[in-house]
Write a protein that holds these residues in place. Structure first.
Motif, short mmCIF file in Angstrom:
data_model
loop_
_atom_site.label_atom_id
_atom_site.label_comp_id
_atom_site.label_asym_id
_atom_site.label_seq_id
_atom_site.Cartn_x
_atom_site.Cartn_y
_atom_site.Cartn_z
N LEU A 112 42.59 -17.25 -8.87
CA LEU A 112 42.17 -18.47 -9.44
C LEU A 112 40.71 -18.69 -9.48
O LEU A 112 40.16 -17.59 -8.61
CB LEU A 112 42.89 -19.71 -9.00
N VAL A 113 40.01 -19.72 -10.06
CA VAL A 113 38.60 -19.84 -9.85
C VAL A 113 38.22 -21.21 -9.23
O VAL A 113 38.71 -22.15 -9.68
CB VAL A 113 37.72 -19.54 -11.18
N ARG A 114 37.57 -21.30 -8.19
CA ARG A 114 37.07 -22.26 -7.70
C ARG A 114 35.96 -22.92 -8.02
O ARG A 114 35.01 -22.20 -8.51
CB ARG A 114 36.76 -22.35 -6.11
N LEU A 115 35.86 -24.21 -8.12
CA LEU A 115 34.56 -24.89 -8.92
C LEU A 115 33.93 -25.85 -7.91
O LEU A 115 34.64 -26.53 -7.22
CB LEU A 115 34.80 -25.41 -10.22
N SER A 116 32.51 -25.81 -7.87
CA SER A 116 32.08 -26.98 -7.10
C SER A 116 30.46 -27.25 -7.56
O SER A 116 29.96 -26.30 -8.31
CB SER A 116 31.76 -27.11 -5.64
N VAL A 117 29.89 -28.46 -7.28
CA VAL A 117 28.37 -28.56 -7.92
C VAL A 117 27.66 -28.83 -6.31
O VAL A 117 28.42 -29.12 -5.52
CB VAL A 117 28.18 -29.82 -8.76
N PRO A 118 26.23 -28.92 -6.46
CA PRO A 118 25.70 -28.85 -5.05
C PRO A 118 26.07 -30.34 -4.51
O PRO A 118 26.22 -31.26 -5.14
CB PRO A 118 24.26 -28.76 -5.36
N GLY A 119 26.09 -30.30 -2.99
CA GLY A 119 26.17 -31.49 -2.32
C GLY A 119 27.65 -31.36 -1.69
O GLY A 119 28.48 -30.48 -2.01
N LYS A 120 27.69 -32.68 -0.96
CA LYS A 120 29.14 -32.70 -0.18
C LYS A 120 29.73 -34.10 -0.44
O LYS A 120 28.71 -34.83 -0.69
CB LYS A 120 28.96 -32.23 1.35
N THR A 121 31.01 -34.02 -0.15
CA THR A 121 31.64 -35.37 -0.15
C THR A 121 31.35 -36.07 1.22
O THR A 121 30.91 -35.44 2.15
CB THR A 121 33.05 -35.41 -0.50
N ALA A 122 32.00 -37.36 1.45
CA ALA A 122 31.95 -38.02 2.43
C ALA A 122 32.69 -37.24 3.78
O ALA A 122 32.24 -37.60 4.80
CB ALA A 122 32.30 -39.47 2.31
N ARG A 127 31.65 -30.86 -3.31
CA ARG A 127 31.77 -31.82 -4.40
C ARG A 127 32.50 -31.11 -5.63
O ARG A 127 31.95 -30.07 -6.33
CB ARG A 127 30.25 -32.23 -4.82
N ASP A 128 33.45 -31.68 -6.23
CA ASP A 128 34.06 -31.20 -7.18
C ASP A 128 33.12 -31.01 -8.71
O ASP A 128 32.40 -31.94 -8.79
CB ASP A 128 35.23 -32.15 -7.77
N HIS A 129 33.46 -30.36 -9.55
CA HIS A 129 32.79 -30.54 -10.86
C HIS A 129 33.22 -31.78 -11.46
O HIS A 129 34.29 -31.98 -11.60
CB HIS A 129 33.09 -29.25 -11.70
N PHE A 176 33.65 -17.06 -18.90
CA PHE A 176 34.38 -18.27 -19.30
C PHE A 176 34.27 -18.66 -20.66
O PHE A 176 33.37 -18.27 -21.34
CB PHE A 176 33.84 -19.63 -18.57
N SER A 177 35.43 -19.05 -21.24
CA SER A 177 35.55 -19.31 -22.52
C SER A 177 36.38 -20.55 -23.03
O SER A 177 37.06 -20.82 -22.01
CB SER A 177 36.09 -18.12 -23.43
N GLY A 182 33.08 -29.21 -22.38
CA GLY A 182 31.91 -28.79 -22.24
C GLY A 182 31.34 -27.87 -21.15
O GLY A 182 32.21 -27.38 -20.39
N PRO A 183 30.10 -27.25 -21.46
CA PRO A 183 29.60 -26.25 -20.37
C PRO A 183 29.82 -26.40 -18.88
O PRO A 183 29.67 -27.74 -18.59
CB PRO A 183 28.06 -26.10 -20.94
N LEU A 184 29.80 -25.27 -18.24
CA LEU A 184 29.95 -25.72 -16.85
C LEU A 184 28.75 -26.13 -16.16
O LEU A 184 28.67 -26.80 -15.15
CB LEU A 184 30.46 -24.37 -15.99
N GLY A 185 27.75 -25.72 -16.70
CA GLY A 185 26.44 -26.16 -16.36
C GLY A 185 25.73 -25.05 -15.34
O GLY A 185 26.51 -24.44 -14.65
N HIS A 186 24.51 -24.80 -15.30
CA HIS A 186 23.80 -23.80 -14.46
C HIS A 186 24.05 -23.80 -12.94
O HIS A 186 24.09 -23.23 -12.29
CB HIS A 186 22.25 -23.91 -14.80
N ALA A 187 24.11 -25.14 -12.53
CA ALA A 187 24.19 -25.61 -11.10
C ALA A 187 25.57 -25.41 -10.55
O ALA A 187 25.80 -25.40 -9.60
CB ALA A 187 23.89 -27.19 -10.91
N THR A 188 26.74 -25.16 -11.26
CA THR A 188 28.10 -25.05 -11.01
C THR A 188 28.17 -23.69 -10.35
O THR A 188 27.80 -22.59 -10.70
CB THR A 188 29.12 -24.92 -12.22
N MET A 189 28.90 -23.81 -9.14
CA MET A 189 29.32 -22.61 -8.10
C MET A 189 30.54 -22.34 -8.23
O MET A 189 31.50 -23.16 -8.42
CB MET A 189 29.00 -23.17 -7.05
#
Length: 453
Positions: A112-122, A127-129, A176-177, A182-189
């Motif tokens: 599977l593929v994990r996804l996140s965007v910069p930053g952290k939750t509380a 942080r989820d995409h 990805f396809s 929408g696109p994942l975005g360049h910041a997506t990890m």
């Protein structure tokens, strides 16, 4: 000198030596080994009928193919709306390793593929995409769009070892396809994750937290410095020591199970009662449900008991001179600094039979910087983009026998143990170079030793 106790017929007898440790077993290569080697209960399970029932129920649920709600059988309903597989066993083949696809023409089955965007939750979590959550769901129930598809493309490079042997290593690239939102975005990890073995987890859970911190405080040669991850415990609502998962991002077997159910199958529980449906995914949010957790607490109890008491298979061939030479090579290379041969469990109220026992998992359960080659670029609590938990090695030699397609490392890039070693970098780079510079017969000895585990 201390001897490791446990199932004598499983080979857990370890005598500590000055230069290396020696494994002595009462049962070795003469033991019939089948593809069910990873599916056996610990001996004490048979002492009580209720324990046998709980183990059997948990194993059945682990193998269960879940169905879409509503269903005539509410006990196995609730799949989705978005998911990756319909059962746990699909990724953890016969309770052992999964495997990465061979190339772009093969759809991921145990990966599977994990996804996140910069930053952290509380809580300190990634942080989820905003549109896709924390992992890509490539399947969905009728009436709900799947989030997207991923294929694995490999780039190859060749390593040359002492003696002239060459080894081709493959590095995965995710493409990805059909992204529905929408696109994942360049910041997506992103980070690909292959299914890991689930046997022996109870023994690791029983290791006292103080032991892990003591291991982290060791001063080791070659720049090796293990670290404890601190992660969010959903039941206690506080940060605790992480010990499970590729980045030690789960605190307990129970939370590991519940997290996998909701993330991989879309099956909710009392720990994670909400489906993963970001705001933009309207059809997902409107999918039918009866408002109750899909997985009952009794079912979660059974799966937890099953995984906690799933035993480790026997060691083999310990009297083989090549295995014994390889054992010494393993220590001399520095591998045992992270793959610690023996640990001791502490007081363990959930199962007193597992308390104060010596075990041989070959892990320190700590995070280590494994260098840029294995970096996924994605942090997880205190684990950085280059950090990975030391995986246990017990049962390693049976992986391919249980699953002929088994692969190694977090994303399954390594097709055999030699490839896995050659991907080691960072804190393990010195050990890797010692392996690379060994004479061919010495490398063969070390690999033969690993196959005896």
């Amino acid at each position: 000198m201390r001897r490791l106790i446990g199932r004598m017929h499983s080979g857990w007898v370890v005598a500590a030596g000055s230069m290396a440790w020696t494994l002595a077993v009462a049962q070795t290569a003469s033991v019939p080994v089948t593809r069910e080697a990873f599916g056996q209960p610990m001996p004490f399970v048979h002492d009580d009928a209720r324990s046998v029932e709980a183990f059997s129920e948990g194993r059945s649920l682990f193998r269960q193919s879940w169905v879409v709600y509503p269903s005539a059988d509410r006990r196995i309903a609730g799949l989705g709306p978005v998911y990756n597989q319909i059962s746990c066993i699909a990724c953890h083949v016969k309770f052992g390793r999964g495997n990465a696809p061979a190339g772009p023409d093969e759809a991921p089955r145990g990966l599977l593929v994990r996804l996140s965007v910069p930053g952290k939750t509380a809580t300190g979590a990634p942080r989820d995409h905003p549109n896709y959550g924390d992992q890509l769901g490539d399947k969905a129930i009728p009436g709900v769009p799947a989030e997207g598809q991923v294929r694995i493309h490999y780039t190859m490079h060749t390593e040359t070892l002492a003696g002239g042997e060459t080894v081709t290593l493959r590095k995965p690239q995710l493409r990805f396809s059909d992204l529905a939102f929408g696109p994942l975005g360049h910041a997506t990890m992103t980070s690909a994750r292959a299914g890991s073995p689930v046997y022996g987890l109870g023994w690791l859970e029983a290791v006292d937290e103080k032991t892990l911190h003591a291991l982290a405080e060791r001063r080791l040669p070659d720049g090796v410095r293990g670290r404890v991850n601190r992660v969010w415990d959903a039941r206690q609502q506080r940060q605790v020591t992480g010990r499970f998962g590729w980045k030690a991002n789960q605190p307990s077997i129970r939370q590991q199970i519940a997290s996998a159910f909701v993330g991989d199958l879309g099956i909710t529980s009392s720990l994670f009662p909400r489906k993963s449906c970001p705001a933009v995914q309207t059809a997902c949010r409107e999918a039918p449900t009866d408002g109750f957790p899909d997985l009952t607490d009794a079912q979660l109890d059974a799966i937890e008991y099953f995984q906690r008491t799933l035993d480790v298979p026997a060691r083999r061939d310990t009297e083989d001179p090549q295995v014994q030479r390889g054992e010494l090579r393993f220590t001399q290379a520095g591998c045992a600094a992270c793959h610690v041969p023996t640990l001791r469990t502490g007081a363990f109220p959930p199962l007193s039979a597992m308390a104060n026992r010596d075990i041989a998992p070959f892990t320190d359960m700590l995070l280590h910087d494994m260098g840029p080659g294995l970096a996924d670029g994605r942090p997880d609590f205190l684990a950085g983009p280059r950090d990975w938990r030391t995986p246990p090695l017990w049962g390693l030699g049976l992986s391919v026998r249980v699953n002929p397609d088994a692969t190694y490392l977090h994303d399954g890039r390594a097709r055999d143990l030699q490839e896995a070693i050659l991907w080691h970098g960072g804190e393990a780079q010195v050990s890797r170079e010692r392996f690379r510079s060994m004479a061919p017969d010495a490398r063969a000895d070390l690999l033969r030793f690993l196959m005896s585990l």
